[in-house]
Design a protein around this motif. Sequence first.
Motif, short mmCIF file in Angstrom:
data_model
loop_
_atom_site.label_atom_id
_atom_site.label_comp_id
_atom_site.label_asym_id
_atom_site.label_seq_id
_atom_site.Cartn_x
_atom_site.Cartn_y
_atom_site.Cartn_z
N ASN A 206 0.81 -1.22 0.00
CA ASN A 206 0.00 0.00 0.00
C ASN A 206 0.84 1.28 0.00
O ASN A 206 0.40 2.33 0.45
CB ASN A 206 -0.95 -0.01 1.20
CG ASN A 206 -1.95 -1.14 1.10
OD1 ASN A 206 -2.46 -1.44 0.03
ND2 ASN A 206 -2.22 -1.80 2.22
N MET A 207 2.06 1.16 -0.53
CA MET A 207 2.88 2.33 -0.82
C MET A 207 2.99 2.42 -2.34
O MET A 207 3.49 1.51 -3.00
CB MET A 207 4.26 2.21 -0.18
CG MET A 207 5.17 3.41 -0.46
SD MET A 207 6.84 3.23 0.26
CE MET A 207 6.50 3.59 1.99
N GLN A 216 -4.16 4.01 -11.52
CA GLN A 216 -5.31 3.42 -10.84
C GLN A 216 -6.54 4.30 -11.03
O GLN A 216 -7.64 3.79 -11.31
CB GLN A 216 -5.02 3.24 -9.34
CG GLN A 216 -6.13 2.49 -8.62
CD GLN A 216 -5.92 2.39 -7.13
OE1 GLN A 216 -6.68 2.94 -6.35
NE2 GLN A 216 -4.86 1.69 -6.71
N LEU A 217 -6.39 5.58 -10.88
CA LEU A 217 -7.51 6.50 -11.08
C LEU A 217 -8.01 6.44 -12.52
O LEU A 217 -9.22 6.47 -12.77
CB LEU A 217 -7.10 7.93 -10.74
CG LEU A 217 -7.27 8.37 -9.29
CD1 LEU A 217 -6.66 9.75 -9.09
CD2 LEU A 217 -8.74 8.40 -8.91
N ARG A 218 -7.08 6.37 -13.47
CA ARG A 218 -7.47 6.32 -14.88
C ARG A 218 -8.23 5.03 -15.19
O ARG A 218 -9.21 5.04 -15.92
CB ARG A 218 -6.23 6.43 -15.76
CG ARG A 218 -6.52 6.51 -17.25
CD ARG A 218 -5.24 6.62 -18.04
NE ARG A 218 -5.51 6.63 -19.47
CZ ARG A 218 -5.71 7.71 -20.20
NH1 ARG A 218 -5.69 8.89 -19.63
NH2 ARG A 218 -5.94 7.64 -21.50
N ASP A 219 -7.77 3.91 -14.64
CA ASP A 219 -8.37 2.62 -14.97
C ASP A 219 -9.63 2.32 -14.16
O ASP A 219 -10.57 1.73 -14.68
CB ASP A 219 -7.35 1.50 -14.73
CG ASP A 219 -6.15 1.60 -15.66
OD1 ASP A 219 -6.25 2.27 -16.69
OD2 ASP A 219 -5.10 1.00 -15.33
N LEU A 224 -8.12 2.73 -4.40
CA LEU A 224 -8.30 1.55 -3.57
C LEU A 224 -6.94 1.03 -3.10
O LEU A 224 -5.94 1.19 -3.79
CB LEU A 224 -9.01 0.45 -4.35
CG LEU A 224 -10.38 0.81 -4.95
CD1 LEU A 224 -10.89 -0.32 -5.83
CD2 LEU A 224 -11.38 1.12 -3.84
N ARG A 225 -6.92 0.40 -1.94
CA ARG A 225 -5.69 -0.19 -1.45
C ARG A 225 -5.36 -1.43 -2.27
O ARG A 225 -6.19 -2.34 -2.39
CB ARG A 225 -5.84 -0.57 0.03
CG ARG A 225 -6.04 0.61 0.92
CD ARG A 225 -5.91 0.31 2.40
NE ARG A 225 -5.94 -1.07 2.82
CZ ARG A 225 -5.22 -1.57 3.82
NH1 ARG A 225 -4.38 -0.77 4.46
NH2 ARG A 225 -5.33 -2.83 4.18
N GLY A 229 -8.14 -4.14 -2.03
CA GLY A 229 -9.16 -3.56 -2.90
C GLY A 229 -10.17 -2.69 -2.19
O GLY A 229 -11.23 -2.37 -2.76
N GLN A 230 -9.86 -2.28 -0.95
CA GLN A 230 -10.79 -1.46 -0.18
C GLN A 230 -10.39 0.02 -0.25
O GLN A 230 -9.21 0.34 -0.43
CB GLN A 230 -10.81 -1.91 1.28
CG GLN A 230 -11.31 -3.33 1.48
CD GLN A 230 -12.72 -3.50 0.98
OE1 GLN A 230 -13.62 -2.72 1.31
NE2 GLN A 230 -12.93 -4.52 0.15
#
Length: 414
Positions: A206-207, A216-219, A224-225, A229-230
Amino acid sequence: MSEAKKVLVVGGGIAGLTAAWELANLQVEVLLIDQAPFLGGHAAQFACKAIDRCLKCNTCLVEQRLREVVSAPGIDVRLQTRLTGVTRQNGRFQVLLSQGPHYIDANRCTNCGICYERCLGKAEGAIRLAPSHKNHPFYFINPEQCLCDGLGKARQCQSACPEGAIDLDRQDSEITAAVDAVVLATGYVPFDPRQKPQFNFDAYPNMLTGQELERQLRDQGRVLRPSDGQPAQKVAFVQCVGSRDLSLNHTFCSRVCCGYALRLGLRLSHAQPDTKISVFYMDIQNFGKDFDRYLRAANSRFRFIRSLPGDYFPAPEDRIAVHYFEPQQRTVVSETFDLVVLSVGIMPRPENQVLCQMLGLEVNEHGFVINDPAADAAGVVVAGTVEGPRDIAESITHASRAAAQLARHLGVLP
């Protein structure tokens, strides 16, 4: 009528795309190469940061430029291609290019996605997806990650393709070309936090780096961690990772890190309002349009801590304990976070020195390419972050100016 001029543009990121587009509009023939399998560079992988208003991150400009370049008749795009040799003859450049194999035939591929669906090793990166649908083919096959051979199976992607567009037996090839000038726009590499042992980067799922959070934001459209996945309830942004660091001899400011961290934080806060965001910083560098406006918005939502953490330790439930000097209490404290985002800086590409030797350029003490007026007069210009840290808008402006300089050198502009 004089023969059309031809220019080699090395690099398919936003600067190379812009230079190619500007030159093509002046009826200059452009050979655009990039060592990656897709056009767009790093900027094509960034997420739009808009919340209830635009935050001027300019990622939309990359999509626009990609659309223009791929539809321009005067631009010949060669991907998986490197510049390996340069000689000068009769005022022109004779260039040698090495092109990796294109396992997917662009003329046959319909981007149906069946190869990706059938791929056994897609989780390992055996088939990659382009960051933009402006790229064709949209898929790229990396045989080094293929699992079929190791499992003794037939190559699933090749046998499944209904168009017969895939051939994994293709080999590297060499291309020679004669051009009148060269634009060097190879961009940058993000700092690798593994170079700083204090982060112990591979030990913490989670780093993330800022670029990983962008993807991650784009996909996925949210943060989320990776471990479970939370949604992350507490997020720390750590600034100046890799730049302004005397221990690495990186005394330069990367210019973009403050801006992208604050924009990412605002996007996260807007989408997930319950998230508590802390920003560890040395100082806030003000670059770009409307920076003050979204800095004020961030001040009302984030906790800013003027201290850079010294150590990171594992905490229960895959959290990360961050040790830092608390300036108000004047003591070292430990605080746990669900997610830590490292705002990594812009670094020069390792191959800059070799490219400069070919093109008669030099690098500065940090490894960025020096924009030499003498080289400009000889038909070589640099564009974008290959010269030093810039954001998207600055890279576009710099590349447009470089294209204009080259056009005047070629005599297509007065």
